[in-house]
Design a protein around this motif. Sequence first.
Motif, short mmCIF file in Angstrom:
data_model
loop_
_atom_site.label_atom_id
_atom_site.label_comp_id
_atom_site.label_asym_id
_atom_site.label_seq_id
_atom_site.Cartn_x
_atom_site.Cartn_y
_atom_site.Cartn_z
N GLY A 152 1.07 -1.25 -0.08
CA GLY A 152 -0.09 -0.09 0.12
C GLY A 152 0.70 1.16 0.11
N LEU A 153 2.23 0.86 -0.07
CA LEU A 153 3.08 2.46 0.22
C LEU A 153 3.78 2.50 -1.01
CD1 LEU A 153 4.54 1.46 3.83
CD2 LEU A 153 2.60 3.12 3.34
N PRO A 154 3.91 3.65 -1.72
CA PRO A 154 4.57 3.85 -2.76
C PRO A 154 6.27 4.30 -2.24
CG PRO A 154 3.46 5.68 -2.48
CD PRO A 154 2.86 4.81 -1.44
N ASP A 155 7.08 4.50 -3.17
CA ASP A 155 8.52 4.82 -2.62
C ASP A 155 8.40 6.44 -2.71
OD1 ASP A 155 11.12 5.50 -2.10
OD2 ASP A 155 11.79 3.79 -3.29
N VAL A 156 8.20 7.11 -1.79
CA VAL A 156 8.08 8.58 -1.80
C VAL A 156 9.58 9.07 -1.87
CG1 VAL A 156 6.23 8.71 -0.30
CG2 VAL A 156 8.44 8.71 0.82
N ARG A 157 10.54 8.35 -2.11
CA ARG A 157 11.91 8.89 -2.39
C ARG A 157 11.73 9.17 -3.83
NH1 ARG A 157 13.65 4.32 1.30
NH2 ARG A 157 12.63 3.07 -0.45
N LEU A 158 11.01 8.38 -4.60
CA LEU A 158 11.14 8.73 -6.16
C LEU A 158 10.18 9.90 -6.55
CD1 LEU A 158 10.29 4.99 -7.41
CD2 LEU A 158 12.49 6.05 -6.96
N PHE A 159 9.55 10.57 -5.67
CA PHE A 159 8.58 11.78 -5.94
C PHE A 159 9.44 12.77 -6.64
CE2 PHE A 159 6.40 15.68 -4.76
CZ PHE A 159 5.28 15.29 -5.47
N PRO A 160 8.86 13.62 -7.48
CA PRO A 160 9.70 14.40 -8.54
C PRO A 160 9.55 15.71 -7.64
CG PRO A 160 7.18 13.95 -9.28
CD PRO A 160 7.71 13.11 -7.99
N TYR A 161 10.25 15.81 -6.63
CA TYR A 161 10.15 16.95 -5.92
C TYR A 161 10.57 18.32 -6.55
CZ TYR A 161 9.64 13.84 -1.85
OH TYR A 161 9.28 12.70 -0.90
N GLU A 162 11.56 18.47 -7.18
CA GLU A 162 11.95 19.64 -8.24
C GLU A 162 10.93 20.10 -8.94
OE1 GLU A 162 15.99 20.06 -10.00
OE2 GLU A 162 16.46 19.46 -7.95
N SER A 163 10.39 19.17 -9.58
CA SER A 163 9.40 19.49 -10.87
C SER A 163 8.22 20.11 -9.67
CB SER A 163 8.92 18.51 -11.60
OG SER A 163 9.95 17.63 -12.05
N TRP A 164 7.76 19.29 -8.78
CA TRP A 164 6.49 19.60 -8.09
C TRP A 164 6.73 21.12 -7.46
CZ3 TRP A 164 2.07 18.06 -8.48
CH2 TRP A 164 1.28 18.40 -7.74
N ARG A 165 7.86 21.24 -6.93
CA ARG A 165 8.15 22.75 -6.34
C ARG A 165 8.03 23.92 -7.30
NH1 ARG A 165 12.09 20.48 -2.62
NH2 ARG A 165 13.44 20.58 -4.20
N ARG A 166 8.64 23.69 -8.39
CA ARG A 166 8.59 24.52 -9.56
C ARG A 166 7.01 24.97 -9.88
NH1 ARG A 166 7.78 24.04 -14.86
NH2 ARG A 166 8.28 21.77 -15.11
N LEU A 167 6.21 23.72 -9.99
CA LEU A 167 4.90 23.97 -10.27
C LEU A 167 4.17 24.44 -9.31
CD1 LEU A 167 4.52 20.58 -12.34
CD2 LEU A 167 4.57 22.67 -13.32
N MET A 168 4.36 24.29 -8.06
CA MET A 168 3.75 24.95 -7.12
C MET A 168 3.96 26.23 -6.92
SD MET A 168 1.38 22.72 -5.43
CE MET A 168 1.09 23.74 -3.91
N SER A 169 5.11 26.82 -7.17
CA SER A 169 5.41 28.06 -7.14
C SER A 169 4.95 28.90 -8.39
CB SER A 169 6.90 28.58 -6.71
OG SER A 169 7.63 28.14 -8.00
N ALA A 170 4.75 28.14 -9.40
CA ALA A 170 4.05 28.77 -10.72
C ALA A 170 2.87 28.91 -10.35
CB ALA A 170 4.51 27.96 -11.78
N VAL A 171 1.92 28.10 -9.77
CA VAL A 171 0.76 28.10 -9.45
C VAL A 171 0.22 29.08 -8.62
CG1 VAL A 171 -0.13 26.11 -10.65
CG2 VAL A 171 0.12 26.25 -8.28
N LEU A 172 1.09 29.51 -7.47
CA LEU A 172 0.74 30.27 -6.34
C LEU A 172 1.04 31.73 -6.78
CD1 LEU A 172 2.09 28.37 -3.37
CD2 LEU A 172 -0.15 28.86 -3.85
N ARG A 173 0.19 32.17 -7.67
CA ARG A 173 0.13 33.48 -8.17
C ARG A 173 -1.39 33.73 -8.23
NH1 ARG A 173 5.33 34.26 -9.92
NH2 ARG A 173 6.22 32.26 -10.87
N PRO A 174 -1.54 35.07 -8.12
CA PRO A 174 -3.07 35.54 -8.20
C PRO A 174 -3.55 35.01 -9.69
CG PRO A 174 -1.85 37.33 -7.33
CD PRO A 174 -0.91 36.21 -7.56
N SER A 175 -2.85 35.40 -10.71
CA SER A 175 -3.11 35.22 -12.18
C SER A 175 -3.49 33.62 -12.39
CB SER A 175 -2.31 35.73 -12.98
OG SER A 175 -1.04 35.03 -12.81
N ALA A 176 -2.93 32.67 -11.48
CA ALA A 176 -3.05 31.05 -11.91
C ALA A 176 -4.15 30.58 -11.14
CB ALA A 176 -1.78 30.49 -11.41
N LEU A 177 -4.77 31.48 -10.28
CA LEU A 177 -5.95 31.00 -9.30
C LEU A 177 -7.16 31.62 -9.24
CD1 LEU A 177 -3.69 30.26 -6.19
CD2 LEU A 177 -4.72 28.60 -7.61
#
Length: 481
Positions: free
Chosen positions: A118-143
């Motif tokens: 039931g557990l995936p390998d969280v070490r494989l999570f694409p942290y860098e891309s995810w951080r980039r995308l989260m900061s891209a969407v955390l703007r007034p124009s993206a929400l």
Amino acid sequence: MEVHISLAGRRDLSGQIYRQLRSAVRDGRLRTGDALPPTRELARRLEISRNTVAVAYDRLAAEGFLRSRVGAGTFVQEAWPASRGAPAASPLRPRPVWDGVEVWPGPAAGLTWDFRAGLPDVRLFPYESWRRLMSAVLRPSALPGPGAAGDPAGLPALRAAIARHIGVSRSVRAGPGDVVVTAGIQQALDLIGRVLLEPGSVVAVEDPGYPPARMLFRSLGMRVRGVPVDAEGLRVDALPVDARAVYVTPSHQFPLGMPMSLPRRTALLDWARRRDVVIIEDDYDTEYRYGGRPVEPLQSLDGDGRVLYVGTFSKIMRPALRLGFLVAPPALHEAFRLARYVSSWHADLPVQAALARFIDEGLLARHIRASRRRYQTRHERIGELLARDFADRLAIVPSAAGLHLSATFPDGTHAGRPGEGPVDDAEVARRALAEGVGLFPLSKFAVTEPPMSGLVFGYGAVRPAEIDEGLRRLRGVLDAL
Ligand SMILES: Cc1ncc(COP(=O)(O)O)c(C=O)c1O
């Protein structure tokens, strides 16, 4: 620290401030080191004289509650043990349905070799891309703009991205409007229960099967019936005649791992059509496929619109995202939107927006390809070791997908104690745990007695380099039985 003080009338204002601050310190709302507002600021907020506040502060300082540091401010001096809490004595009790419900899969304390399913390998999570995308969407124009809430059915961009993703990878027939974004499969099941099933309805589930699903259906007042599975999947001939819904994991039966055969799928669809039953198809981890041709999902074989397809990002991304989805025919769209709304309105918008971009930029497909290679190595290694070192004790259930493999003790069932007939798989798991090896006994997933006896080998959490040693220890446990 924005401390709330309310003053009543015009009398004893210092005393009121003193008593409210003192009880905030005593009950733990204010903790050691917390800064209090300067006297001038609090006086302005409360529209009283500064001296009134200063008198209260001085008294608290004299009694050891506060300390002033020149130039720095006034701070809480000492914390009192929190005495504040809900009244311990209460006549209220939960409904009996909550007895025996447990959080799954539970904490990993003390595990060196973690083979829990039931557990995936969280070490494989694409942290860098995810951080980039989260900061891209955390703007007034993206929400959505101020005051604009999200659509309960999900962010349009994400619904479209999911529809495309499952259309390509799983041949699910879905347009963006058919997709409802949920907090994981668990919420998708909750919504299905609310929208389609009356309390008291019979829900058929696989036996052995996925515990959180049946705990949920029971909590909604459904009557859950276990249906045996064999090498071809759910035994359609054993379905209860009064079932209103059937919950199945056809791509990779949970927990055994075999796919449901095509004849069995057809038989299930025929059965459901004749009896007007809802089919819930849980496709939880089949993005990871290591060989063989996938069988069509029930949803795309169904010509009748009675299959609700549910999927999750818990396995391919991280369980912590709590994102999943369901696919429903048009007649149910509005009811699902409303059910999602009354349940918790909608999923986190920035996370939905980031996931939509992640899928649209092709990153999800790439991430699945890369992690599939890693999981395949583990799947094959565990299969090899089970065949080489455990063949006298365990029979592997053939499986070419997902994040776990299962194996049964040949006698199939167990009598309860080792040495007295078949193997007690729960005892094996307990002894393995004492060796630092975590894995689930098959009996944990049983709905009815006697349970099947065997072990489930998850390979999401275990480090590849630790597989051999973990299984060597498990072999030692079996030999010592
Ligand atoms: C059969 C099955 N369904 C669903 C899930 C995941 O559910 P969720 O999306 O609620 O995390 C799991 C996770 O282990 C599972 O084994």
